[in-house]
Enzyme design. Structure first.
Site, PDB file in Angstrom:
ATOM      1  N   ASP A  13       0.907  -1.189  -0.123  1.00 18.27           N
ATOM      2  CA  ASP A  13       0.115  -0.060  -0.044  1.00 18.27           C
ATOM      3  C   ASP A  13       0.901   1.236  -0.028  1.00 18.27           C
ATOM      4  OD1 ASP A  13      -2.284  -1.566   0.071  1.00 18.27           O
ATOM      5  OD2 ASP A  13      -1.914  -1.773   2.462  1.00 18.27           O
ATOM      6  N   LYS A  16       2.028   1.996  -5.278  1.00 16.65           N
ATOM      7  CA  LYS A  16       3.037   1.547  -6.402  1.00 16.65           C
ATOM      8  C   LYS A  16       2.067   1.649  -7.695  1.00 16.65           C
ATOM      9  CE  LYS A  16       3.477  -2.421  -4.435  1.00 16.65           C
ATOM     10  NZ  LYS A  16       3.044  -2.259  -3.136  1.00 16.65           N
ATOM     11  N   GLY A  40      -3.990  -4.490  -4.185  1.00 16.55           N
ATOM     12  CA  GLY A  40      -5.126  -3.523  -4.716  1.00 16.55           C
ATOM     13  C   GLY A  40      -4.331  -2.286  -5.125  1.00 16.55           C
ATOM     14  N   HIS A  41      -4.257  -1.989  -6.408  1.00 12.42           N
ATOM     15  CA  HIS A  41      -3.500  -0.828  -6.607  1.00 12.42           C
ATOM     16  C   HIS A  41      -4.696   0.139  -7.627  1.00 12.42           C
ATOM     17  CE1 HIS A  41       0.414  -3.365  -7.649  1.00 12.42           C
ATOM     18  NE2 HIS A  41       0.031  -3.093  -6.249  1.00 12.42           N
ATOM     19  N   GLN A 221       2.231  -6.016  -2.955  1.00 13.55           N
ATOM     20  CA  GLN A 221       2.597  -5.910  -1.550  1.00 13.55           C
ATOM     21  C   GLN A 221       3.906  -5.272  -1.221  1.00 13.55           C
ATOM     22  OE1 GLN A 221       1.768  -9.524  -2.801  1.00 13.55           O
ATOM     23  NE2 GLN A 221      -0.401  -8.820  -2.506  1.00 13.55           N
TER      24      GLN A 221
HETATM   25  P1  IMP Z   1      -2.616 -12.755   2.270  1.00 10.45           P
HETATM   26  O1  IMP Z   1      -1.593 -12.282   1.265  1.00 10.45           O
HETATM   27  O2  IMP Z   1      -4.085 -12.671   1.770  1.00 10.45           O
HETATM   28  O3  IMP Z   1      -2.225 -14.284   2.670  1.00 10.45           O
HETATM   29  O4  IMP Z   1      -2.293 -11.963   3.767  1.00 10.45           O
HETATM   30  C1  IMP Z   1      -1.272 -12.103   4.577  1.00 10.45           C
HETATM   31  C2  IMP Z   1      -0.914 -10.773   4.899  1.00 10.45           C
HETATM   32  O5  IMP Z   1      -0.434 -10.051   3.949  1.00 10.45           O
HETATM   33  C3  IMP Z   1      -2.004 -10.089   5.867  1.00 10.45           C
HETATM   34  O6  IMP Z   1      -1.416  -9.330   6.796  1.00 10.45           O
HETATM   35  C4  IMP Z   1      -2.590  -9.065   4.759  1.00 10.45           C
HETATM   36  O7  IMP Z   1      -3.085  -8.035   5.421  1.00 10.45           O
HETATM   37  C5  IMP Z   1      -1.266  -8.711   4.205  1.00 10.45           C
HETATM   38  N1  IMP Z   1      -1.286  -8.229   2.781  1.00 10.45           N
HETATM   39  C6  IMP Z   1      -1.494  -9.096   1.642  1.00 10.45           C
HETATM   40  N2  IMP Z   1      -1.909  -8.376   0.542  1.00 10.45           N
HETATM   41  C7  IMP Z   1      -1.576  -7.136   0.793  1.00 10.45           C
HETATM   42  C8  IMP Z   1      -1.535  -5.689   0.091  1.00 10.45           C
HETATM   43  O8  IMP Z   1      -1.593  -5.666  -1.053  1.00 10.45           O
HETATM   44  N3  IMP Z   1      -1.385  -4.821   0.649  1.00 10.45           N
HETATM   45  C9  IMP Z   1      -1.183  -4.571   2.292  1.00 10.45           C
HETATM   46  N4  IMP Z   1      -1.224  -5.946   2.922  1.00 10.45           N
HETATM   47  C10 IMP Z   1      -1.373  -6.836   2.195  1.00 10.45           C
END
Ligand code: IMP
Length: 420
Positions: A13, A16, A40-41, A221
């Site tokens: 977040d 990017k 989410g972009h 991420q």
């Molecule tokens: P998962 O990727 O859904 O398995 O989540 C694992 C961890 O990564 C959690 O803490 C999510 O909130 C975090 N996470 C996954 N994708 C994002 C992203 O795009 N932005 C911020 N945090 C993320």
């Protein structure tokens, strides 16, 4: 430019999407290489806001956009995005690697069931990301190549689905109406719709690099959600660091010419896990509201912290950053004082970088340096027109990290990017 990688240096977040959009204007190809629709972009063009979870942000610029083997794909989400972008921008020039793995309904159910049962909750996005990557490593995943071939899809489902159903029901007590027939019927149709987009991304990107085309790799991420080098176990199940480009796309390491790190002017984190520079209360609420710090994917409020140089020095090492771009500086506008975490204290010792042991990291305390606040004018065009206090803040970051800041973003619009 040839191979440029854009990475998040914090917990995702960082903004990017808008930076990739900016770079995409000079690129021939834009590639997503890891993660899935947990990302989410957001890209804002004039009045229009584009929120993408799977499509590379380059689609907004109508650039050739590729989803590489290292990505996990929820076909329903991808098709919805294709439909939406087709209506607003036009049909995307999209290629999907046949080796990418498919997020199936049982992955989403397992993600939810597992989080419910865990004592130490990760706070996942519940999009099935972890279970899909686990299945890939376990070698029983369904890939794009299977999804688009009815015979292969049926055979794979017959092998895999009854076992998943047993695990869901007997281990997790998770009631579900999954059946091979139902899932096959639904997913064969999705496969048929995605089939025209399938192509060898590794080959296409290699050819483009040989032809000296401009290739942009877009990570999802952030560095500290990396499965190995992040704050394990509170991480995602892929590698958002720059090194993952090669394995995720299928290219050699020499293809990467430059790594650009995206740094938000403060820190945020969604889900569980340590955030050493975290701030609470009214100030955090204010920054969250001004910065619209709510998950693009799940809508969850993000936790807020001051900028953390310990994370950024470590991100520089892990990614080999050549330059950084500061985003959302405007969000700090109007604050009386701004803090920066310069180092951590661990048992009386000063730490400049994140310790290797998570048990040490858990004990770290932040040490802050205070800066005078600043007001950013929305229409500032030149770096020298930024207030002196803002420039002091930025130049301190640059000096401490020994990495050049190339651009500063002072708003969500395309035009609110200032060259330094
Ligand atoms: P998962 O990727 O859904 O398995 O989540 C694992 C961890 O990564 C959690 O803490 C999510 O909130 C975090 N996470 C996954 N994708 C994002 C992203 O795009 N932005 C911020 N945090 C993320």
């Amino acid at each position: 430019m040839t191979g440029i990688v854009i990475v998040g240096t914090q917990f995702g977040d960082e903004g990017k999407g808008r930076v990739v959009d900016f770079f995409a204007s000079k690129s021939d190809l834009v590639i997503r290489f890891q993660g899935g629709n947990n990302a989410g972009h957001t890209v804002i063009v004039g009045e229009q806001e584009f929120k993408m979870h799977l499509l590379p942000s380059g689609v907004v610029q109508k650039k050739k956009s590729l989803i590489a083997a290292g990505v996990v794909i929820d076909p329903k989400v991808l098709l919805q995005e294709i439909e939406k972008i087709t209506k607003t921008v036009g049909k995307p020039d999209l290629v999907i690697d046949p080796r990418a793995h498919i997020i199936m309904p049982y992955h989403i159910m397992l993600d939810e069931a597992d989080e419910l049962l865990r004592d130490n909750k990760i706070g996942t996005t519940k999009r099935g990301i972890g279970p899909c990557y686990a299945e890939k490593a376990y070698r029983s995943g369904i890939r794009v190549e299977d999804l688009v071939d009815e015979t292969r899809l049926k055979k794979k489902l017959e092998e895999i689905l009854p076992l998943k159903k047993k695990i869901l029901e007997n281990v997790y007590n998770y009631k579900n109406d999954l059946s091979v027939e139902k899932v096959f019927e639904e997913y064969a149709v999705l496969g048929e719709k995605l089939a025209p987009f399938v192509g060898d991304v590794s080959s296409i990107v290699n050819t483009a690099l040989e032809e000296k085309k401009n290739v942009l790799f877009e990570s999802a991420q952030g560095t500290f959600l990396d499965m190995d080098f992040g704050t394990y176990p509170f991480v995602t199940s892929s590698h958002p660091i720059a090194g993952a480009v090669c394995a995720g796309v299928g290219i050699g390491c020499s293809a990467v010419e430059k790594v650009v790190g995206i740094v938000k002017a403060y820190t945020t984190r969604v889900g569980s896990g340590i955030l050493v520079s975290e701030i609470q209360g009214e100030l955090a609420d204010k920054i969250r509201a001004v910065g619209k710090e709510f998950g693009t994917t799940t809508g969850r409020p993000r936790r807020i912290g001051w900028l953390d140089l310990v994370l950024l020095r470590t991100a520089k090492r892990l990614n080999g950053l050549n330059e950084i771009i500061i985003t959302k500086l405007d969000v700090l506008s109007g604050l009386e004082k701004v803090q920066v975490c310069t180092h951590y204290k661990l048992n009386g010792k000063k730490l400049e970088e994140v310790p290797a042991l998570s048990s040490d990291l858990d004990k770290c305390k932040p040490v802050f340096k205070e800066f005078k606040g600043f007001e950013i004018k929305q229409n500032t065009k030149k770096y020298s027109d930024l207030p002196k206090n803002a420039r002091n803040y930025l130049e301190f970051i640059e000096k401490e990290l020994r990495v050049k800041i190339s651009f500063v973003c002072i708003g969500a619009e395309r035009k609110q990017v200032i060259k330094k």
